[in-house]
Scaffold this motif. Structure first.
Motif, PDB file in Angstrom:
ATOM      1  N   TRP A 149     -63.654  28.996  82.110  1.00  0.00           N
ATOM      2  CA  TRP A 149     -62.401  29.507  81.559  1.00  0.00           C
ATOM      3  C   TRP A 149     -61.920  30.709  82.366  1.00  0.00           C
ATOM      4  O   TRP A 149     -62.709  31.422  82.985  1.00  0.00           O
ATOM      5  CB  TRP A 149     -62.506  29.836  80.071  1.00  0.00           C
ATOM      6  N   VAL A 150     -60.619  30.876  82.354  1.00  0.00           N
ATOM      7  CA  VAL A 150     -59.953  31.968  83.061  1.00  0.00           C
ATOM      8  C   VAL A 150     -59.018  32.655  82.072  1.00  0.00           C
ATOM      9  O   VAL A 150     -58.292  31.989  81.321  1.00  0.00           O
ATOM     10  CB  VAL A 150     -59.135  31.462  84.272  1.00  0.00           C
ATOM     11  N   SER A 151     -59.036  33.979  82.051  1.00  0.00           N
ATOM     12  CA  SER A 151     -58.110  34.711  81.198  1.00  0.00           C
ATOM     13  C   SER A 151     -57.480  35.847  81.992  1.00  0.00           C
ATOM     14  O   SER A 151     -58.135  36.481  82.829  1.00  0.00           O
ATOM     15  CB  SER A 151     -58.819  35.265  79.958  1.00  0.00           C
ATOM     16  N   TYR A 152     -56.206  36.073  81.720  1.00  0.00           N
ATOM     17  CA  TYR A 152     -55.476  37.177  82.364  1.00  0.00           C
ATOM     18  C   TYR A 152     -54.652  37.892  81.307  1.00  0.00           C
ATOM     19  O   TYR A 152     -54.023  37.244  80.447  1.00  0.00           O
ATOM     20  CB  TYR A 152     -54.558  36.675  83.476  1.00  0.00           C
ATOM     21  N   SER A 153     -54.645  39.215  81.360  1.00  0.00           N
ATOM     22  CA  SER A 153     -53.863  40.018  80.418  1.00  0.00           C
ATOM     23  C   SER A 153     -53.053  41.052  81.181  1.00  0.00           C
ATOM     24  O   SER A 153     -53.574  41.735  82.076  1.00  0.00           O
ATOM     25  CB  SER A 153     -54.782  40.741  79.421  1.00  0.00           C
ATOM     26  N   PHE A 154     -51.785  41.161  80.802  1.00  0.00           N
ATOM     27  CA  PHE A 154     -50.928  42.244  81.298  1.00  0.00           C
ATOM     28  C   PHE A 154     -50.570  43.136  80.116  1.00  0.00           C
ATOM     29  O   PHE A 154     -50.152  42.653  79.065  1.00  0.00           O
ATOM     30  CB  PHE A 154     -49.652  41.709  81.939  1.00  0.00           C
ATOM     31  N   LEU A 155     -50.737  44.447  80.285  1.00  0.00           N
ATOM     32  CA  LEU A 155     -50.503  45.395  79.201  1.00  0.00           C
ATOM     33  C   LEU A 155     -49.630  46.545  79.688  1.00  0.00           C
ATOM     34  O   LEU A 155     -49.888  47.148  80.735  1.00  0.00           O
ATOM     35  CB  LEU A 155     -51.840  45.951  78.689  1.00  0.00           C
ATOM     36  N   ASP A 156     -48.600  46.835  78.917  1.00  0.00           N
ATOM     37  CA  ASP A 156     -47.780  48.032  79.112  1.00  0.00           C
ATOM     38  C   ASP A 156     -47.860  48.825  77.819  1.00  0.00           C
ATOM     39  O   ASP A 156     -47.543  48.288  76.749  1.00  0.00           O
ATOM     40  CB  ASP A 156     -46.338  47.664  79.444  1.00  0.00           C
ATOM     41  N   SER A 157     -48.277  50.064  77.885  1.00  0.00           N
ATOM     42  CA  SER A 157     -48.511  50.817  76.657  1.00  0.00           C
ATOM     43  C   SER A 157     -48.285  52.308  76.883  1.00  0.00           C
ATOM     44  O   SER A 157     -48.511  52.825  77.986  1.00  0.00           O
ATOM     45  CB  SER A 157     -49.947  50.585  76.155  1.00  0.00           C
ATOM     46  N   GLU A 158     -47.853  52.982  75.844  1.00  0.00           N
ATOM     47  CA  GLU A 158     -47.751  54.440  75.837  1.00  0.00           C
ATOM     48  C   GLU A 158     -48.131  54.945  74.455  1.00  0.00           C
ATOM     49  O   GLU A 158     -47.853  54.293  73.445  1.00  0.00           O
ATOM     50  CB  GLU A 158     -46.338  54.913  76.192  1.00  0.00           C
ATOM     51  N   ARG A 159     -48.756  56.121  74.448  1.00  0.00           N
ATOM     52  CA  ARG A 159     -49.140  56.745  73.180  1.00  0.00           C
ATOM     53  C   ARG A 159     -48.952  58.255  73.273  1.00  0.00           C
ATOM     54  O   ARG A 159     -49.218  58.866  74.307  1.00  0.00           O
ATOM     55  CB  ARG A 159     -50.605  56.466  72.852  1.00  0.00           C
ATOM     56  N   ASN A 160     -48.525  58.821  72.162  1.00  0.00           N
ATOM     57  CA  ASN A 160     -48.551  60.269  71.971  1.00  0.00           C
ATOM     58  C   ASN A 160     -49.344  60.491  70.696  1.00  0.00           C
ATOM     59  O   ASN A 160     -48.800  60.413  69.596  1.00  0.00           O
ATOM     60  CB  ASN A 160     -47.133  60.826  71.856  1.00  0.00           C
ATOM     61  N   PHE A 161     -50.634  60.722  70.839  1.00  0.00           N
ATOM     62  CA  PHE A 161     -51.512  60.823  69.677  1.00  0.00           C
ATOM     63  C   PHE A 161     -52.701  61.711  70.001  1.00  0.00           C
ATOM     64  O   PHE A 161     -52.908  62.125  71.155  1.00  0.00           O
ATOM     65  CB  PHE A 161     -51.976  59.436  69.236  1.00  0.00           C
ATOM     66  N   GLN A 162     -53.474  62.067  68.984  1.00  0.00           N
ATOM     67  CA  GLN A 162     -54.666  62.912  69.115  1.00  0.00           C
ATOM     68  C   GLN A 162     -54.366  64.141  69.970  1.00  0.00           C
ATOM     69  O   GLN A 162     -53.501  64.937  69.617  1.00  0.00           O
ATOM     70  CB  GLN A 162     -55.832  62.066  69.641  1.00  0.00           C
ATOM     71  N   ASN A 163     -55.048  64.307  71.108  1.00  0.00           N
ATOM     72  CA  ASN A 163     -54.835  65.519  71.901  1.00  0.00           C
ATOM     73  C   ASN A 163     -53.798  65.354  73.010  1.00  0.00           C
ATOM     74  O   ASN A 163     -53.611  66.255  73.826  1.00  0.00           O
ATOM     75  CB  ASN A 163     -56.156  65.989  72.509  1.00  0.00           C
ATOM     76  N   TYR A 164     -53.095  64.213  73.051  1.00  0.00           N
ATOM     77  CA  TYR A 164     -52.032  64.030  74.041  1.00  0.00           C
ATOM     78  C   TYR A 164     -50.862  64.950  73.681  1.00  0.00           C
ATOM     79  O   TYR A 164     -50.430  64.985  72.522  1.00  0.00           O
ATOM     80  CB  TYR A 164     -51.543  62.577  74.054  1.00  0.00           C
ATOM     81  N   ASP A 165     -50.312  65.653  74.665  1.00  0.00           N
ATOM     82  CA  ASP A 165     -49.154  66.513  74.407  1.00  0.00           C
ATOM     83  C   ASP A 165     -47.845  65.842  74.814  1.00  0.00           C
ATOM     84  O   ASP A 165     -46.789  66.464  74.788  1.00  0.00           O
ATOM     85  CB  ASP A 165     -49.305  67.856  75.122  1.00  0.00           C
ATOM     86  N   GLN A 166     -47.927  64.561  75.201  1.00  0.00           N
ATOM     87  CA  GLN A 166     -46.755  63.784  75.598  1.00  0.00           C
ATOM     88  C   GLN A 166     -47.133  62.307  75.559  1.00  0.00           C
ATOM     89  O   GLN A 166     -48.299  61.956  75.376  1.00  0.00           O
ATOM     90  CB  GLN A 166     -46.296  64.174  77.003  1.00  0.00           C
ATOM     91  N   SER A 167     -46.153  61.426  75.699  1.00  0.00           N
ATOM     92  CA  SER A 167     -46.425  59.995  75.720  1.00  0.00           C
ATOM     93  C   SER A 167     -47.052  59.611  77.050  1.00  0.00           C
ATOM     94  O   SER A 167     -46.475  59.863  78.112  1.00  0.00           O
ATOM     95  CB  SER A 167     -45.135  59.197  75.500  1.00  0.00           C
ATOM     96  N   LEU A 168     -48.236  58.976  76.987  1.00  0.00           N
ATOM     97  CA  LEU A 168     -48.988  58.625  78.187  1.00  0.00           C
ATOM     98  C   LEU A 168     -49.582  57.229  78.036  1.00  0.00           C
ATOM     99  O   LEU A 168     -49.849  56.772  76.916  1.00  0.00           O
ATOM    100  CB  LEU A 168     -50.123  59.628  78.430  1.00  0.00           C
ATOM    101  N   PHE A 169     -49.794  56.567  79.166  1.00  0.00           N
ATOM    102  CA  PHE A 169     -50.545  55.314  79.157  1.00  0.00           C
ATOM    103  C   PHE A 169     -51.980  55.653  78.762  1.00  0.00           C
ATOM    104  O   PHE A 169     -52.612  56.522  79.369  1.00  0.00           O
ATOM    105  CB  PHE A 169     -50.511  54.671  80.541  1.00  0.00           C
ATOM    106  N   PRO A 170     -52.546  54.990  77.738  1.00  0.00           N
ATOM    107  CA  PRO A 170     -53.872  55.382  77.228  1.00  0.00           C
ATOM    108  C   PRO A 170     -54.960  55.308  78.294  1.00  0.00           C
ATOM    109  O   PRO A 170     -54.978  54.398  79.127  1.00  0.00           O
ATOM    110  CB  PRO A 170     -54.127  54.367  76.105  1.00  0.00           C
ATOM    111  N   SER A 171     -55.869  56.254  78.234  1.00  0.00           N
ATOM    112  CA  SER A 171     -56.954  56.309  79.220  1.00  0.00           C
ATOM    113  C   SER A 171     -57.970  55.192  79.019  1.00  0.00           C
ATOM    114  O   SER A 171     -58.792  54.942  79.907  1.00  0.00           O
ATOM    115  CB  SER A 171     -57.665  57.666  79.142  1.00  0.00           C
TER     116      SER A 171
END
Length: 739
Positions: A580-602
């Motif tokens: 089997w083969v799987s591929y995922s594309f993700l675009d994401s941003e969060r401003n939560f916990q200790n983030y002081d701005q919207s960022l792509f999650p680490s």
């Protein structure tokens, strides 16, 4: 004279034949479904041998010598039978029929948006069975590690949890026979990923939902993994496993009627020997060591109801020393002592059209972390953090079948948490208590074999949040053609902030909305899935530094995650190879916990690719398994705090791409030996065969001026083991599930 007799005889035969021929009446017509002609419909005169089958245009025609009132029967397994009363005289008859679809549990389209099911049910979609998990190279027999090869799941190596579609590991919840499993993973320290606590062999199947899941489950923003334990063992058996890392032994007993069974097992593991053989990136002062034992029983009553119990206890220790990032300190030491006990009880019983499910689980978990620093061989800054938790879950669900593919279910669920955190440097212990009451209802609506829907509603009240929520769920599926189906799912999902974030500030539920669209093609030996999703986050927690820990101050955080996924599994195209083969594309941003701005999650990567292949060579008695995982580089961030405890982004960067090629083989020495008294599997596994230097992130000093990479415990890990079963020959399972 003879000529005259012959002439009379021929005349009589001709007269009788003409009478017979004139008695043959033609019956014809057209059979339709939704105004279209349908072929292969059987049309017969009931209780006779006369009849015909419709052609591609739905037309039929046949002759009969029957007379009087008869019933004309139209039948096909895919449609409901139609009967028409006709009167046969001396004229041709035209009889048309309009069919209705035969509702079938097997033929009905399955709602599968966001869901991958592997079980003994006929309506399973993408299969990932226990044998699949054991033979996935690099998974080390763990359910969660095997799921990381499926679309939507991130490959995270520095901490435990299933990170799904831009969600944190805590946003996935785990269930056993419908009951919540708290502390699914072993106790761990930061930077060292712990393993699954429950053994894969306990389960006959699983349903993994990467979004849009049923109203039966709650308190999970991203996904749920519902595991279903086996009903009864195949027969009496003794299991033995041995390797340089661990030894385990187990016993199962079941009666001949499979109405009662019990079993017990114990295991011990110690990584000490491997740390001397393989180069580890960690400096262990105490090599990871654990001991565990479990007990189970199952009882089946005369009416088919099954009571199942599973209980376990385990303890583990680990010690780690790292070079300190702070000035004037040489080393930082961390020592962990963990204990856990888990009990799960479930009961299932049918009462006519009703199915009752009752269950409950209890977990006790203790985590003691000793911290100290070394400066010029002198221990300084000693501190101890101890977290003790008692977690209780109870659930009741009642389901009623409406017809073959429709049902309605409802239920109630209780969760109770009592957690105490004691810090040696703090005079007061922190107590956290929460009680969550949930009520849910859901209906499966089978409108036809080609169209179905699931509508659900869940509401929850939490004493910690002191509010009710209301979460609607909706899913639909439509069969486009014989092999192609489409599914759509929507839902609102709520989850409490993590227990450790509760403090003096009142907090609300965190919220996520899921939108999922799936297109799937399924045929014998092949499965293709294309899925697009959008996830909107609201009311995520925001934190600030307060003393030794971050504390949530409000629910002003937000974010989104969107993308698409492709999955292809093929057991047919290449002889004797399952891949089997799987591929995922993700675009994401969060401003939560200790983030002081919207960022792509680490903890997320934009691109994830996995490939898994398996082949069993019968002549060599060996199964060969390979897997490869690629993820694009994740971002990393360094946040510093000001005097008010507020976080500010100080430094950011991007990790190099992650690559890992894994290999394993399973050798069955007793294969083909009829007098073999034990079934043996010898296993060799190599994780990251090519020794790629992967990095999971960076740790920073308090002032942000110094850093070090977070590395895997070892770049390449080698596992050798033997598993022996006295009583059950799993040869055919091992072969068939690798073909």
């Amino acid at each position: 004279m003879q000529t005259f007799i012959m002439q009379k005889l021929l005349l009589l035969i001709s007269f009788l034949l003409s009478l017979f021929m004139s008695a043959q009446i033609t019956i014809s017509g057209t059979v339709r479904f939704k105004n279209k002609g349908v072929k292969d419909i059987s049309v017969t005169l009931k209780n006779t041998y006369d009849g015909a089958t419709t052609d591609e245009n739905g037309k039929y025609s046949f002759e009969t010598s029957e007379k009087g009132n008869h019933i004309l029967l139209f039948s096909n397994p895919k449609f409901g039978e139609v009967e028409k009363t006709i009167t046969i005289s001396n004229v041709a008859i035209e009889a048309n029929a309009d069919l209705k679809e035969q509702i079938s549990e097997i033929d009905a389209v399955v709602i599968s948006a966001g869901s991958i099911e592997a079980s003994d049910k006929k309506r399973a979609t993408t299969l990932l069975t226990p044998i699949d998990i054991y033979t996935t190279a690099g998974a080390n027999g763990q359910v969660t590690a095997a799921l990381e090869t499926l679309p939507g799941v991130q490959k995270i190596g520095e901490t435990e949890g299933l990170f799904v579609r831009g969600g944190t590991g805590t946003e996935t919840k785990f269930f056993m026979d419908g009951n919540l499993v708290n502390n699914f993973f072993g106790n761990s320290i930061p930077g060292i990923k712990s393993m699954d606590r429950l053994n894969t062999s306990l389960f006959k199947g699983n349903v993994f939902s990467s979004g849009g899941y049923s109203a039966v489950y709650g308190q999970a923003l991203s996904s749920v993994l519902a595991l279903e334990s086996i009903d009864f063992p195949e027969r009496n058996s003794i299991d033995l496993g041995i390797s340089p890392i661990f030894v385990n032994v187990g016993f199962q007993n079941v009666d001949d009627e499979k109405t009662k069974s019990f079993g017990i097992s114990a295991s011990y593991s110690n990584l000490g020997l491997m740390t001397k053989v393989i180069k580890f990136n960690n400096n262990f002062t105490k090599a990871p060591e654990s001991f565990g034992t479990n007990f189970n029983f199952r009882i089946k009553n005369k009416n088919g109801g099954i009571l199942k119990y599973y209980g376990s206890f385990d303890t583990n220790k680990i010690g780690l020393q790292e070079e300190s990032l702070e000035p004037n300190i040489d080393f930082d030491n961390t020592n962990l002592t963990g204990q856990n006990t888990f009990h799960n009880l479930s009961f299932k019983q049918k009462f006519g059209k009703y199915l009752l499910n009752l269950g409950g689980s209890y977990t006790f978990n203790s985590n003691i972390i000793d911290l100290n620093s070394i400066e010029q061989n002198i221990e300084i800054n000693p501190n101890t953090i101890q977290v003790k938790g008692n977690y209780f879950n109870a659930k009741a669900t009642l389901e009623r079948k409406i017809n073959k593919i429709s049902a309605i279910r409802s239920g109630i669920e209780f969760n109770q948490t009592n957690e105490t955190t004691e810090v040696a440097l703090s005079p007061n212990a922190i107590d956290f208590k929460d009680g969550i009451t949930s009520v849910f209802a859901e209906t499966d609506l089978g409108f036809s074999n080609n169209f179905s829907a699931k509508v659900g509603l869940r509401t929850e009240y939490s004493t910690a949040v002191n509010q009710w929520n209301l979460a609607p769920r909706l899913a639909m599926a439509y069969r486009i053609s014989k092999n192609w189906t489409s599914s759509l799912a929507y839902g609102i999902f709520y989850q409490n902030p993590e227990n450790r974030y509760f403090g003096s500030s009142p907090l609300n539920y965190q919220k996520a909305e899921h939108y999922i669209l799936q297109l799937q093609k399924s045929e014998e030996g092949r499965n293709f899935r294309l899925e697009a999703f959008y996830k909107n986050y609201a009311d995520l927690i925001k934190t600030k530094a307060l003393g030794y820990r971050p504390v949530a101050i409000n629910n002003n955080g937000d974010g989104f995650a969107k993308g698409f996924e492709i999955f292809w599994r093929d057991k047919k195209s290449i002889k004797n190879i399952d891949y089997w083969v799987s591929y995922s594309f993700l675009d994401s941003e969060r401003n939560f916990q200790n983030y002081d701005q919207s960022l792509f999650p680490s903890f997320a990567a934009k691109h994830t690719l996995s490939f898994v292949a398996k082949k069993f060579v019968t002549a060599w008695k060996t199964g060969f398994n390979v897997s490869y995982t690629y993820t694009s580089g994740r971002p990393y961030y360094n946040f510093t705090t000001d005097n008010n405890g507020d976080y500010h982004l100080n430094q950011q960067g991007k990790l190099k791409d992650f690559n890992a090629l894994n290999f394993s083989l399973n050798y069955l020495p007793s294969l083909g030996k009829k007098d073999a008294k034990a079934f043996t599997v010898l296993v060799l596994g190599i994780n990251n065969v090519l020794g790629q230097k992967n990095i999971y992130g960076y740790q920073f000093s308090n002032d942000g001026l110094r850093s070090r990479p977070v590395l895997p415990s070892t770049d390449t890990f080698v596992f050798i083991g033997a598993f022996i079963n006295f009583g059950i020959d799993r040869t055919e399972d091992a072969i068939n599930n690798n073909l």
